[in-house]
Motif scaffolding. Structure first.
Motif, short mmCIF file in Angstrom:
data_model
loop_
_atom_site.label_atom_id
_atom_site.label_comp_id
_atom_site.label_asym_id
_atom_site.label_seq_id
_atom_site.Cartn_x
_atom_site.Cartn_y
_atom_site.Cartn_z
N ALA A 16 53.84 -123.05 -63.62
CA ALA A 16 53.18 -122.03 -64.41
C ALA A 16 53.28 -122.49 -65.60
CB ALA A 16 53.56 -120.90 -64.10
N ASP A 17 53.34 -123.96 -65.86
CA ASP A 17 53.72 -124.40 -67.57
C ASP A 17 52.54 -124.94 -68.14
OD1 ASP A 17 54.04 -126.04 -65.21
OD2 ASP A 17 55.52 -127.21 -66.05
N GLN A 49 41.18 -124.08 -83.79
CA GLN A 49 40.84 -122.61 -83.94
C GLN A 49 41.70 -122.23 -85.52
OE1 GLN A 49 41.31 -119.82 -80.46
NE2 GLN A 49 43.13 -119.55 -81.44
N ASN A 71 51.61 -120.14 -77.71
CA ASN A 71 50.25 -120.04 -77.34
C ASN A 71 49.34 -120.07 -78.24
OD1 ASN A 71 51.93 -118.74 -74.76
ND2 ASN A 71 50.26 -119.93 -74.00
N ARG A 129 48.55 -113.01 -78.18
CA ARG A 129 49.63 -113.37 -77.03
C ARG A 129 51.04 -113.27 -77.75
NH1 ARG A 129 47.35 -117.36 -73.46
NH2 ARG A 129 49.33 -117.06 -72.40
N ILE A 131 62.15 -127.28 -69.10
CA ILE A 131 62.41 -127.79 -68.08
C ILE A 131 61.87 -129.10 -68.15
CG2 ILE A 131 61.62 -127.97 -65.63
CD1 ILE A 131 63.69 -125.46 -66.40
N GLY A 170 50.57 -116.56 -65.89
CA GLY A 170 50.44 -116.81 -64.60
C GLY A 170 52.11 -116.74 -63.93
N CYS A 195 43.57 -113.80 -77.27
CA CYS A 195 42.68 -114.06 -76.48
C CYS A 195 41.70 -112.73 -76.02
CB CYS A 195 43.23 -114.61 -75.02
SG CYS A 195 44.43 -113.62 -74.51
N GLY A 196 40.74 -112.96 -75.37
CA GLY A 196 39.82 -111.79 -74.90
C GLY A 196 40.24 -111.57 -73.42
N ASP A 222 46.61 -122.72 -65.71
CA ASP A 222 46.13 -124.01 -66.56
C ASP A 222 46.83 -125.15 -65.78
OD1 ASP A 222 44.73 -122.32 -68.02
OD2 ASP A 222 45.63 -123.26 -69.95
N GLU A 278 61.10 -120.32 -69.99
CA GLU A 278 60.18 -120.47 -70.84
C GLU A 278 60.84 -121.13 -72.09
OE1 GLU A 278 56.96 -119.65 -71.79
OE2 GLU A 278 57.61 -120.64 -73.54
N ARG A 279 59.96 -122.31 -72.51
CA ARG A 279 60.66 -123.06 -73.57
C ARG A 279 60.55 -122.44 -75.01
NH1 ARG A 279 55.31 -126.88 -74.79
NH2 ARG A 279 53.81 -125.34 -74.71
N GLY A 323 57.55 -121.43 -66.91
CA GLY A 323 56.52 -121.09 -67.76
C GLY A 323 56.40 -119.47 -67.57
N GLU A 328 37.39 -118.83 -69.17
CA GLU A 328 38.26 -117.72 -69.11
C GLU A 328 39.64 -118.00 -68.34
OE1 GLU A 328 37.32 -114.35 -66.89
OE2 GLU A 328 38.69 -113.20 -67.40
N GLY A 329 40.89 -117.92 -68.98
CA GLY A 329 41.97 -118.56 -68.30
C GLY A 329 43.01 -117.30 -67.87
N VAL A 330 42.98 -116.46 -68.58
CA VAL A 330 44.22 -115.39 -68.35
C VAL A 330 44.21 -115.03 -67.07
CG1 VAL A 330 45.46 -113.58 -69.24
CG2 VAL A 330 44.64 -115.19 -70.77
#
Ligand SMILES: Cc1cc2nc3c(=O)[nH]c(=O)nc-3n(C[C@H](O)[C@H](O)[C@H](O)COP(=O)(O)OP(=O)(O)OC[C@H]3O[C@@H](n4cnc5c(N)ncnc54)[C@H](O)[C@@H]3O)c2cc1C
Length: 467
Positions: A169-170, A196, A42, A115, A139, A14, A46-47, A307, A33-34, A10, A318-320
């Motif tokens: 980190a995927d 969204q 993504n 993103r 992967i 992350g 994002c904020g 994630d 990265e796929r 990923g 909030e995830g970033v």
């Protein structure tokens, strides 16, 4: 057969931060990265919260409009309140308050970034530090030794890559979490589905409305609260905005898109679309872990970050930042454990010790669960048996807006307001007892200095009898 110190699956925030810190320490690092480029798979944008600038000052200094042309500062949140009939009955704007202590956070709540601009930028920092980035590579599986310990990864073309440590980190559907046995599947109450819409809008109109001299000065975040849809967020970028809403998988009572469409087709929302001359650009649906507690995040030779480990904040998801912070802590753990020659689960236990003490971990300590329970049973209760928004929105409206009326003498108005507030007590009281009191006791338990303050405040609320 290629051997690396660290293999990272990923190249989101992350994975990129893990790769950067591992490579800087001289570890032979590869990250996969796929997508054809990081950020391709993504959600639109994002904020970014101020903790990113607080914990990663050197790195974040480099996130400028040169690398992210549509970056937009949000100094203010606009809250829209809609009643059952989908009419807007209140709008509020909030800039940071006086109790904010971190200096930059006095100026902004989030920096909003696509993103497609953020992920290529952050992954380029890892490449610059010496990590190898392999894009368009999925992967598919982990390679295990005869004792069942993970020793590498396998791509969709069958290529085998070996490493001492594998960092998952995927993201939300993490092959590393599934295949290592750390998280075979999420429970429905741990994961949300988030539809969204992404809109384009002319940058000059966005500036006129939300620029530093705009009508809504530097407002670039919005929340929409309603009685008939789960609360929705709006994030404004340089040339557009997105609007989305989510709820836990087990909670939806009809197609999630229907709830979002209801908001988007409402008159208040359409007024804004018209004013911004906005056009729908894309519709997206993503999954997002939203848990009261991260899952088990390490085993022999494997760690999970962001994630994949269930790290988004239990309150606002909030995830970033949590992905970046856990990415850094996993890298620090990898550096130490490889140097010590112990990458077993006993060695990697250090990772959990580190994240529990971190800003991300504190979110999940006392209060995380009670905060999320309150949140879930209020703003997201729309689809539940007990829709608490039915009483909350009119009650809040009455308390905040009731005094804007000149049709009666003020004292009569006050009585009318109090009478209306009183009529909501049968619904509001059980809610306060079940969800608010446990939260207050968690907050006080965490900081006993607040107890005398709490007593003093409530003392002041008691009416004094006239002699
Ligand atoms: C709609 C929506 C809006 C959000 N808004 C915000 C926000 O405003 N602010 C905020 O802080 N957070 C927000 N989040 C949360 C945030 O996006 C995530 O928490 C964050 O991206 C997690 O970072 P990560 O690096 O762990 O995973 P990701 O960003 O998901 O990155 C994982 C990467 O791994 C790649 N990958 C996955 N599987 C494989 C594989 N098998 N092989 C190779 N590559 C693979 C993916 O393509 C992806 O690039 C939002 C989430 C959603 C869904």
């Amino acid at each position: 057969m290629t051997e690396y110190d660290v293999i990272i699956v990923g190249a989101g925030p992350g994975g990129s931060v893990s790769a950067k810190f591992c490579a800087e320490a001289g570890l032979k690092t590869v990250f996969f990265e796929r997508g054809r480029k990081p950020g391709e798979k993504n959600a639109s944008g994002c904020g970014l919260g101020p903790r990113m600038w607080r914990e990663f000052p050197e790195m974040m200094k480099r996130l400028t409009p040169d690398v992210a042309p549509n970056l937009r500062m949000a100094s203010c949140v606009i809250n829209h309140y809609l009643n059952k009939e989908m009419e807007e009955i209140a709008v509020e704007m909030y800039y940071p308050t006086a109790s904010v202590t971190y200096e930059p956070a006095k100026k902004f709540i989030t920096m909003n970034c696509y993103r497609s601009e953020f992920d290529p930028w952050i992954s380029s920092l890892a490449v610059e530090a010496g990590a190898e980035l392999r894009t368009s590579t999925l992967i598919k599986d982990l390679i295990k030794d005869d004792k069942g310990k993970t020793i590498g990864v396998q791509t969709d073309t069958g290529e085998k890559i070996f490493g001492k440590i594998i960092i998952g980190a995927d993201g939300v559907i993490s092959t590393v979490a599934i295949r290592s046995g750390l998280n075979p599947r999420w429970r429905p109450d741990q994961i949300t589905l988030v539809p969204q819409y992404d809109f384009s809008a002319p940058p000059d109109i966005i500036d006129k409305m939300f620029g530093s001299d705009g009508l809504f000065r530097d407002a670039a975040d919005g929340t929409w609260w309603g009685v008939t849809f789960p609360s929705a967020y709006q994030v404004i970028f340089g040339d557009g905005f997105h609007i989305g809403l989510g709820a836990w998988m087990g909670q939806w009572t009809s197609n999630p898109i229907n709830f979002l469409n209801k908001l988007i087709s409402s008159r208040p929302f359409q007024r804004m679309v018209k004013a911004l001359n906005a056009k729908p650009r894309e519709i997206q649906t993503h999954l997002l872990p939203w848990t009261q507690e991260p899952i088990k995040t390490y085993t022999d030779n494997v760690m999970l970050v962001g994630d994949a480990g269930g790290f988004p904040c239990p309150l606002e998801a909030e995830g970033v930042f949590p992905a970046m912070e856990t990415g850094k802590l996993a890298a620090e753990t990898a550096i130490k454990c490889i140097a010590d020659g112990d990458t077993s689960k006993q060695g990697l236990k250090l990772y959990e010790e580190k994240w529990r003490k971190s800003s991300t971990g504190i979110e999940f300590s006392t209060g995380g669960e009670t905060l999320q329970r309150l949140w879930k049973n209020l703003f997201f209760s729309v689809q539940s048996e007990k829709n608490n928004m039915e009483w909350f929105i009119p009650l809040y409206h009455e308390i905040r807006g009731g005094h804007f009326d000149w049709s009666e003498p003020h004292i009569i108005r006050m009585r009318q307001i109090l009478e209306t507030v009183r009529s909501y007590i049968p619904q509001a009281m059980p809610f306060f007892q079940k969800y608010v009191i446990p939260l207050i006791s968690d907050v006080i338990e965490e900081d006993l200095n607040l107890l005398p303050l709490f007593i003093k405040l409530t003392e002041g609320l008691r009416p004094k009898k006239k002699k």
